[in-house]
Design a protein around this motif. Structure first.
Motif, PDB file in Angstrom:
ATOM      1  N   GLY A   1      -2.388   9.351  18.470  1.00 49.18           N
ATOM      2  CA  GLY A   1      -3.024   8.067  18.685  1.00 49.18           C
ATOM      3  C   GLY A   1      -4.383   7.965  18.041  1.00 49.18           C
ATOM      4  O   GLY A   1      -4.607   8.478  16.932  1.00 49.18           O
TER       5      GLY A   1
ATOM      6  N   ASN B   1      -5.487  18.762  21.611  1.00 47.84           N
ATOM      7  CA  ASN B   1      -5.327  17.866  20.465  1.00 47.84           C
ATOM      8  C   ASN B   1      -6.255  18.227  19.313  1.00 47.84           C
ATOM      9  O   ASN B   1      -7.418  18.576  19.530  1.00 47.84           O
ATOM     10  CB  ASN B   1      -5.621  16.417  20.869  1.00 47.84           C
ATOM     11  CG  ASN B   1      -4.431  15.708  21.462  1.00 47.84           C
ATOM     12  OD1 ASN B   1      -3.803  16.210  22.390  1.00 47.84           O
ATOM     13  ND2 ASN B   1      -4.111  14.526  20.942  1.00 47.84           N
TER      14      ASN B   1
ATOM     15  N   THR C   1      -3.245   7.156  23.455  1.00 46.28           N
ATOM     16  CA  THR C   1      -2.204   7.955  22.816  1.00 46.28           C
ATOM     17  C   THR C   1      -0.816   7.512  23.267  1.00 46.28           C
ATOM     18  O   THR C   1      -0.635   7.048  24.394  1.00 46.28           O
ATOM     19  CB  THR C   1      -2.379   9.453  23.129  1.00 46.28           C
ATOM     20  OG1 THR C   1      -2.459   9.639  24.553  1.00 46.28           O
ATOM     21  CG2 THR C   1      -3.634  10.009  22.477  1.00 46.28           C
TER      22      THR C   1
ATOM     23  N   ASN D   1       1.967  14.129  21.404  1.00 43.00           N
ATOM     24  CA  ASN D   1       1.284  12.847  21.502  1.00 43.00           C
ATOM     25  C   ASN D   1       0.506  12.580  20.220  1.00 43.00           C
ATOM     26  O   ASN D   1       0.188  13.502  19.461  1.00 43.00           O
ATOM     27  CB  ASN D   1       0.353  12.810  22.712  1.00 43.00           C
ATOM     28  CG  ASN D   1      -0.865  13.701  22.538  1.00 43.00           C
ATOM     29  OD1 ASN D   1      -1.845  13.330  21.891  1.00 43.00           O
ATOM     30  ND2 ASN D   1      -0.821  14.899  23.104  1.00 43.00           N
TER      31      ASN D   1
END
Length: 248
Positions: A52, A104, A233, A50
């Motif tokens: 974002g 993340n 995301t 992912n």
């Protein structure tokens, strides 16, 4: 002549049934098979990536044993993020349930000039975050709508700068903060084992009091810092398994 015509008519009358009997029977055509529907199944383990954007809203308040006590202002620490997720889903009729762990890297940075200590700038940074959540969703074949919630953790850094010189005069070092997370998303299965989607999460990280020290390790300041985080995301997942072929 009359006898000839009568003979011809009789010959045709006898030949017609025989000719009709020689005609081929009408061929039998089998009915076409029933249509087949491909029903997307969201069940199984999945792994994905992912990326974002995120923003963390932080408000600082100076607390005892600092000499001055009061609000120092707020700022947003914003930036990009990228990471991965691992989870498992199981589907019952149109309902989908799941568990997921996400980790993340992040670069959310922000600062503001202190409204209490003139000449000081409060600086915040989130270097990483993790989510451990459960999911409940509704599947419209290969489109999944879901909500999620669970625990969240952030890796934070807080510093105080002297504005005239740009030097760091107080720091907390690295800090790990736990909180809660809620979110929602939509995911589209574009191939038997692949899906892509977009997701929003809000992290409630509550208040926490931090002690700042100077370069020599001596007490410099104490602040209660309120923090929450908003994340958007885009995700791509690979799932072990495939669609179920159902006949009707």
């Amino acid at each position: 002549m009359k006898k000839f015509l009568l003979g011809t008519v009789a010959l045709i009358a006898f030949a017609a049934p025989a000719a009709a009997a020689d005609l081929a029977a009408r061929p039998y055509v089998k009915a076409p098979p029933a249509p087949i529907a491909v029903v997307y199944d969201w069940s199984g383990f999945y792994i994905g990536a992912n990326g974002g954007w995120g923003s963390s809203h932080k408000c600082w308040d100076s607390v005892a044993p600092a000499l001055l006590i009061g609000a120092e202002g707020c700022h947003d620490a914003t930036g990009g993020t990228a990471g991965g997720q691992l989870g498992y889903r199981w589907q019952a009729a149109s309902w989908v349930f799941g568990l997921e762990a996400q980790g993340n890297w992040a670069d959310f940075r922000g600062s503001n000039a202190s409204t209490l200590f003139i000449g000081a700038r409060n600086d915040s940074r989130i270097d990483a975050f993790g989510l451990f959540t459960g999911q409940v969703g509704y599947a419209a074949n290969n489109v999944l709508f879901y909500v999620k919630g669970g625990a969240a953790v952030t890796a934070d850094r807080f510093r105080i700068f002297d504005i005239p010189t740009g030097l760091v005069v107080g720091t907390t070092g690295d800090d790990t903060r736990w909180g809660a997370s809620v979110g929602a998303g939509i995911e589209f299965g574009f191939a038997p084992n692949w899906s892509a989607g977009i997701e929003y999460n809000h992290l409630f990280m509550q208040d926490r009091t931090h002690t700042f020290v100077d370069g020599a390790g001596a007490f410099f300041a104490a602040d209660r810092i309120q923090q929450d985080v908003d994340l958007v995301t885009v995700r791509v997942n690979y799932r072990w398994g495939g669609p179920v072929i159902a006949k009707y």
